[in-house]
Scaffold this motif. Structure first.
Motif, PDB file in Angstrom:
ATOM      1  N   VAL A 110       1.003  -1.187  -0.008  1.00  0.00           N
ATOM      2  CA  VAL A 110      -0.390   0.378   0.490  1.00  0.00           C
ATOM      3  C   VAL A 110       0.591   0.952   0.222  1.00  0.00           C
ATOM      4  N   SER A 111       2.016   1.452   0.802  1.00  0.00           N
ATOM      5  CA  SER A 111       3.071   2.644   1.031  1.00  0.00           C
ATOM      6  C   SER A 111       3.464   2.497  -0.293  1.00  0.00           C
ATOM      7  N   LYS A 112       4.074   1.830  -1.138  1.00  0.00           N
ATOM      8  CA  LYS A 112       4.421   1.747  -2.319  1.00  0.00           C
ATOM      9  C   LYS A 112       3.802   2.391  -3.218  1.00  0.00           C
ATOM     10  N   ALA A 113       1.881   2.168  -3.094  1.00  0.00           N
ATOM     11  CA  ALA A 113       0.895   2.019  -4.062  1.00  0.00           C
ATOM     12  C   ALA A 113       0.961   3.855  -4.471  1.00  0.00           C
ATOM     13  N   PHE A 114       1.618   4.801  -2.897  1.00  0.00           N
ATOM     14  CA  PHE A 114       1.325   5.925  -3.265  1.00  0.00           C
ATOM     15  C   PHE A 114       2.426   6.796  -4.329  1.00  0.00           C
ATOM     16  N   SER A 115       3.338   5.952  -4.885  1.00  0.00           N
ATOM     17  CA  SER A 115       4.298   6.623  -5.921  1.00  0.00           C
ATOM     18  C   SER A 115       4.912   5.981  -6.793  1.00  0.00           C
ATOM     19  N   ARG A 120      -0.676   5.514  -8.431  1.00  0.00           N
ATOM     20  CA  ARG A 120      -0.032   6.946  -7.637  1.00  0.00           C
ATOM     21  C   ARG A 120      -1.138   7.260  -6.232  1.00  0.00           C
ATOM     22  N   LEU A 121      -0.936   6.716  -5.452  1.00  0.00           N
ATOM     23  CA  LEU A 121      -2.273   7.498  -4.645  1.00  0.00           C
ATOM     24  C   LEU A 121      -2.308   8.826  -4.304  1.00  0.00           C
ATOM     25  N   LYS A 122      -0.905   8.832  -3.866  1.00  0.00           N
ATOM     26  CA  LYS A 122      -0.838  10.748  -3.590  1.00  0.00           C
ATOM     27  C   LYS A 122      -1.803  11.691  -4.339  1.00  0.00           C
ATOM     28  N   LYS A 123      -1.812  11.991  -5.211  1.00  0.00           N
ATOM     29  CA  LYS A 123      -2.614  12.484  -6.123  1.00  0.00           C
ATOM     30  C   LYS A 123      -3.714  12.411  -6.264  1.00  0.00           C
ATOM     31  N   TYR A 124      -4.632  11.323  -5.312  1.00  0.00           N
ATOM     32  CA  TYR A 124      -6.291  11.585  -4.866  1.00  0.00           C
ATOM     33  C   TYR A 124      -6.377  12.455  -3.394  1.00  0.00           C
ATOM     34  N   PHE A 126      -8.009  14.318  -0.782  1.00  0.00           N
ATOM     35  CA  PHE A 126      -8.592  13.867   0.842  1.00  0.00           C
ATOM     36  C   PHE A 126      -8.193  11.977   0.817  1.00  0.00           C
ATOM     37  N   PHE A 127      -8.587  10.771  -0.493  1.00  0.00           N
ATOM     38  CA  PHE A 127      -9.014   9.632  -0.049  1.00  0.00           C
ATOM     39  C   PHE A 127      -7.632   9.207   0.272  1.00  0.00           C
ATOM     40  N   ALA A 128      -6.393   9.823  -0.344  1.00  0.00           N
ATOM     41  CA  ALA A 128      -4.817   9.535  -0.094  1.00  0.00           C
ATOM     42  C   ALA A 128      -4.880   9.914   1.519  1.00  0.00           C
ATOM     43  N   LEU A 129      -5.275  10.847   2.230  1.00  0.00           N
ATOM     44  CA  LEU A 129      -4.932  11.112   3.337  1.00  0.00           C
ATOM     45  C   LEU A 129      -5.232   9.875   4.313  1.00  0.00           C
ATOM     46  N   PHE A 130      -6.808   9.356   4.096  1.00  0.00           N
ATOM     47  CA  PHE A 130      -7.884   8.688   5.020  1.00  0.00           C
ATOM     48  C   PHE A 130      -6.553   7.315   4.661  1.00  0.00           C
ATOM     49  N   ILE A 131      -6.013   6.429   3.215  1.00  0.00           N
ATOM     50  CA  ILE A 131      -5.227   5.774   3.332  1.00  0.00           C
ATOM     51  C   ILE A 131      -4.099   5.447   4.704  1.00  0.00           C
ATOM     52  N   VAL A 132      -3.745   6.623   4.275  1.00  0.00           N
ATOM     53  CA  VAL A 132      -2.411   7.405   4.947  1.00  0.00           C
ATOM     54  C   VAL A 132      -2.481   6.402   6.331  1.00  0.00           C
ATOM     55  N   ARG A 193      -2.067  16.198  -6.030  1.00  0.00           N
ATOM     56  CA  ARG A 193      -3.095  17.490  -5.261  1.00  0.00           C
ATOM     57  C   ARG A 193      -3.431  16.467  -4.134  1.00  0.00           C
ATOM     58  N   THR A 194      -2.828  16.796  -2.445  1.00  0.00           N
ATOM     59  CA  THR A 194      -2.687  16.223  -1.901  1.00  0.00           C
ATOM     60  C   THR A 194      -3.783  17.107  -0.946  1.00  0.00           C
ATOM     61  N   ALA A 195      -3.786  16.999   0.045  1.00  0.00           N
ATOM     62  CA  ALA A 195      -4.573  17.262   1.247  1.00  0.00           C
ATOM     63  C   ALA A 195      -4.594  18.869   1.418  1.00  0.00           C
ATOM     64  N   SER A 196      -3.054  18.989   1.713  1.00  0.00           N
ATOM     65  CA  SER A 196      -3.277  19.800   2.465  1.00  0.00           C
ATOM     66  C   SER A 196      -3.020  20.796   1.049  1.00  0.00           C
ATOM     67  N   MET A 197      -2.804  20.784  -0.288  1.00  0.00           N
ATOM     68  CA  MET A 197      -2.989  22.238  -1.494  1.00  0.00           C
ATOM     69  C   MET A 197      -4.318  22.039  -2.102  1.00  0.00           C
ATOM     70  N   ILE A 198      -5.237  20.796  -1.145  1.00  0.00           N
ATOM     71  CA  ILE A 198      -6.807  21.457  -1.657  1.00  0.00           C
ATOM     72  C   ILE A 198      -7.298  22.103  -0.373  1.00  0.00           C
TER      73      ILE A 198
END
Length: 292
Positions: A110-115, A120-124, A126-132, A193-198
């Motif tokens: 799951v961690s590797k799926a972020f990059s 690339r889950l990181k671009k999603y 609040f969904f990415a924040l929830f997964i983290v 597009r991270t949660a912090s950017m939003i």
């Protein structure tokens, strides 16, 4: 070659996630030091650094982004070393139990799926924040607890285990956006597009403060219902007071001085303070439970 690889493995970064392991370790008295050492090494010396290496390899960040974090260029052998670290970590985990090793494998994937390109889950946002929050917090707590206390999967579904796992997820949700507060432009260049950017910089401060407050109420409920002592919650406030104070001062500095205060240095200070304060609290809790 070795130094740049170690730089990207970011082994000291494990400090920021160590409180989750400490939370699982301090819950109930145990004397299995061998399992404690093995599970700690598997997670913090091999699993987390391997994930860091994978993420650096696949992200291939821009020079400007790298300079923000004082990162060395990605060396050719980083991916191979990351794979080796993953294998060693899983082999050590097998010495604890196959269930523990399986959870480590799932966490790593799951961690590797972020990059990894194509996922690339990181671009999603609040969904990415929830997964983290779920995996770096709740799942990591359950993984650590299962290994440390020699449990099976079907023994994890008790409130006394699931509630602190949820609190761990809340802790991570409160800290994670802060780690992106200084890199909005770099993330945008990379298509993220991270949660912090939003939320924006000001919104990130407010969001994290609200999550901290919710987590604080959660810890009050947990300590009063499962420890039956308000003393632990009072200690929690005392140990985390430096973190709360710095966070408020940092936000005030941002309001007065502007966006320049939302920088890498302040972000890392908050994360380091959080890790040290939480670790100190959980270690103290373990001492009080075992010897008093």
């Amino acid at each position: 070659m070795i130094k740049p690889i170690l730089h990207h493995l970011r082994i000291p970064f494990s400090l920021y996630l160590m409180p989750v392991f400490a939370f699982a370790a301090c819950q109930y008295p145990f004397t299995d030091i061998k399992t404690l050492v093995l599970s700690f090494l598997a997670i913090h010396l091999f699993l987390y650094p391997a994930d860091n290496g994978y993420n650096s390899w696949f992200e291939r960040r821009t020079t400007r982004y790298a300079s923000l974090r004082n990162m060395a260029p990605v060396p050719p052998g980083l991916l191979l070393v990351s794979i080796i670290f993953d294998i060693i970590g899983l082999l050590i985990a097998m010495l604890v139990s196959w269930q523990f090793a399986l959870m480590m494998l799932i966490y790593g994937l799951v961690s590797k799926a972020f990059s990894v390109p194509g996922i690339r889950l990181k671009k999603y946002g609040f969904f990415a924040l929830f997964i983290v929050a779920i995996f770096q917090g709740g799942f990591a707590y359950l993984m650590s607890y299962l290994g440390l206390h020699h449990l099976n999967f079907n023994e994890l579904w008790e409130p006394k285990i699931l509630i602190p796992a949820l609190l761990s997820a809340v802790m991570i949700m409160g800290f994670y956006p802060i780690t992106h507060i200084y890199q909005h432009n770099a993330d945008n260049e990379h298509g993220d597009r991270t949660a912090s950017m939003i939320l924006g910089v000001n919104g990130t401060f407010i969001f994290c403060a609200i999550v901290f407050l919710i987590g604080n109420f959660g810890f009050y409920f947990y300590f009063t219902n499962f420890y039956h002592k308000v003393m632990y919650f009072s200690l929690f406030q005392i140990f985390l007071s430096p973190l709360f104070a710095y966070f408020l001062l940092w936000y005030y500095a941002y309001l007065v001085n502007g966006p320049d205060e939302a920088n890498y240095r302040n972000s890392m200070i908050v994360n380091k303070l959080a890790a040290v304060c939480l670790m100190a609290f959980f270690i103290t809790t373990a001492i009080l439970q075992n010897w008093f």
